[in-house]
Enzyme design. Structure first.
Site, PDB file in Angstrom:
ATOM      1  CB  THR A 363     -27.322  44.012  42.706  1.00  0.00           C
ATOM      2  OG1 THR A 363     -28.736  43.899  42.579  1.00  0.00           O
ATOM      3  CG2 THR A 363     -26.912  43.496  44.069  1.00  0.00           C
ATOM      4  CB  ALA A 448     -32.599  40.759  38.063  1.00  0.00           C
TER       5      ALA A 448
END
Length: 565
Positions: A363, A448
């Site tokens: 991300t 995560a």
């Protein structure tokens, strides 16, 4: 390629008076500052950074993924939220998966086309500009720097090059090959090699001209559906055309005079709030930073927060999520009572794995503040590296595998279903003063299930242990996760935490992995922080001081930096 990823240097926090951007890529941070200088506000600049990172870190983020943001309005001191996550195809159901032979014990590969959910980022970017932007710059103005980067090319940064190669090999080992337009001479680009993505530049041009319809209808939408369906997925044009972002009311909890804001479910931000509520029942500061006592209590609080979240978190548009009850202080006091200073409560806590919480992910998190004092905390992701690795023809991006966040247990709130948002890991955060509503900092940590754990640790580093933003990000972190294969919790300790502490935690019943070093540090996430004044230092901070000073830090576990002017 930075084989050891040693931390051999130090940084001071960035301090500035006007605007500031902190991201995982220097070129993207500069793009954000340029937008601020042109008259854009924090939301305008954040979208420009999101697009630039889609160019420079396609192994982590892109327009084929999802986004979330929190926006702080300096005039009203209001915090607003935007859920830019996509939903599953209308044809996707547990019955449909079972007919194909899939189940909780035999799920589709995380890279299967059935894991593709509608990409929410493009709509999220457009809506963030529409809802929170300055109205001084057009969407085309905001996307133009990313278009330029994609057309002219950029030198790939070191840590990005490592992850680019890792995820290309992961796809290959799963029987898939990364599209050639993401490779140089059929290989992942190396550090310093110049990479261009003219196909992505064209996609951005179409979004700039046509807005959301430029992505969710026409050429791009057709290419998305074609690649998904030709690989066994069920996404259709109607799924894309009907997609919308959601304006959401952020959730929060108060801790020692500060208010931590998070996006509500289907995001996992509530895990950070639950853990913080539990920690409120302990004398954290007296325990000492990264001491055995502190890390023991922190670990168990995080286990309880993650366990509750994995059990309850789902799409609130389709199932009831008891947010209010989970955030009740009395509930957290009862949960805190499960923590023994001698033995962790692993057997009494729900297992995150039992309830289908996903594992792994990449991300980008970044944050922006402007000269008026507005702040935009923004996060964007493909989920696992390049997501599914499926690249719509002629578009320059890959499609996320966020559908891996669903459970395949029929009775679970987060069970896969049609037009449903999955349990989502990516979460931005904001911190304000309880009494005045004044912005204290905008921050986040990607990675995560590490994300709520990173939020809590970085916040406590500043609030309880007096660290500035850069020190708070530099400090060694912990990460706790349930190992499904071993049927046990595992606690990872980053290099820098003392060996004696690791041994003491083992004696208290934790399954410890120590020291985690080199590129394995990626599991501890990558964060960014921008603070309004040195609020963590009560001897120096005065909210009434004339003039605003921004203090910013950027995570050494990434390639990026904070830039101010």
């Amino acid at each position: 390629m930075l084989p050891q990823m040693t931390f051999s240097s130090r940084r001071s926090p960035v301090v500035c008076l006007n605007g500031c951007v902190a991201s995982s890529q220097p070129l993207a941070s500069l793009v954000g500052v340029d937008i601020l200088k042109k008259g854009g506000n924090a939301a305008d600049a954040a979208v420009a950074v999101a697009a630039a990172l889609a160019v420079t870190e396609p192994c982590s983020t892109g327009v084929g993924g999802d986004c979330f943001c929190l926006f702080y309005d300096a005039k009203t001191r209001e915090v607003r939220g935007l859920n830019g996550s996509g939903r599953s195809p209308r044809a996707l159901s547990l019955d449909a998966l079972e007919r194909l032979g899939f189940s909780e014990s035999n799920p589709p590969s995380p890279f299967h086309a059935l894991r593709v959910t509608v990409p929410g980022a493009a709509a999220g970017w457009c809506d963030a500009v529409q809802d929170f932007g300055s109205r001084k710059l057009s969407l085309g103005d905001i996307l133009q720097p990313a278009i330029d980067l994609a057309e002219r090319g950029f030198p790939v940064a070191g840590i990005t090059a490592h992850h680019w190669e890792k995820w290309a090999k992961t796809l290959e080992s799963a029987g898939k090959k990364l599209a050639e337009n993401f490779l140089l001479n059929s290989k992942a680009p190396k550090q310093g090699e110049v990479f261009a993505n003219p196909l992505l530049a064209q996609t951005f041009k179409e979004i700039a001209v046509h807005g959301k319809s430029g992505f969710y209808e026409g050429r791009i939408a057709e290419a998305v559906v074609d690649v998904v369906r030709s690989n066994g997925g069920v996404l259709c044009l109607e799924d894309l055309k009907c997609h919308t972002s959601s304006r959401v009311r952020p959730i929060y909890t108060d801790y020692k005079g500060v208010r931590l804001w998070e996006i509500p479910p289907n995001g996992q931000g509530i895990a950070a709030l639950i853990a913080l509520n539990i920690l409120e029942n302990f004398s954290v500061q007296e325990m000492g930073h990264n001491s055995a006592d502190y890390l023991h209590v922190l670990t168990d609080a995080l286990k309880l927060g993650v366990s509750d979240t994995s059990h309850y978190c789902a799409d609130p548009e389709q199932v009831r999520v008891p947010v209010g009850g989970l955030l009740e202080k009395e509930y957290s006091r009862r949960r805190a009572g499960l923590i023994s200073m001698e033995k962790p409560p692993a057997n009494r806590a729900r297992s995150s794995c039992e309830h289908g919480a996903p594992e792994g992910g990449d991300t980008v998190y970044f944050t922006v503040v402007d000269r008026e004092g507005n702040a935009c905390s923004f996060i964007n992701s493909n989920y696992m590296g390049f997501g599914t690795g499926l690249a719509p023809a002629g578009c320059g991006f890959t499609l996320q595998n966020r559908g891996s966040g669903f459970s395949l247990l029929r009775e679970h709130r987060n069970c896969v279903g049609p037009a449903k948002r999955p349990f989502h890991t990516i979460i931005p955060a904001l911190l304000t003063a309880v009494d005045t509503g004044r912005l204290l900092c905008t921050f986040g940590v990607m990675g995560a299930l590490m994300q709520p754990q990173g939020h809590v640790q970085v916040l406590l580093n500043m609030l309880e242990f007096g660290m500035n933003p850069q020190e708070a990000l530099d400090a060694p972190r912990i990460f706790v996760q349930y190992n499904k294969r071993m049927q046990a919790w595992q606690l990872s300790l980053e290099e820098g935490i003392m060996e004696g502490v690791a041994k003491e935690l083992e004696l208290r019943g934790h399954s410890v992995r120590w020291p985690v070093s080199g590129h394995d540090r990626a599991e501890f996430g990558r964060g960014q922080v921008i603070a309004d004044g040195c609020w963590w230092d009560p001897d120096s901070y005065s909210p009434e001081q004339s003039g605003r000073v921004w203090w910013a830090g950027s995570d050494p576990r990434a390639d990026g930096c904070a830039v101010g002017y």
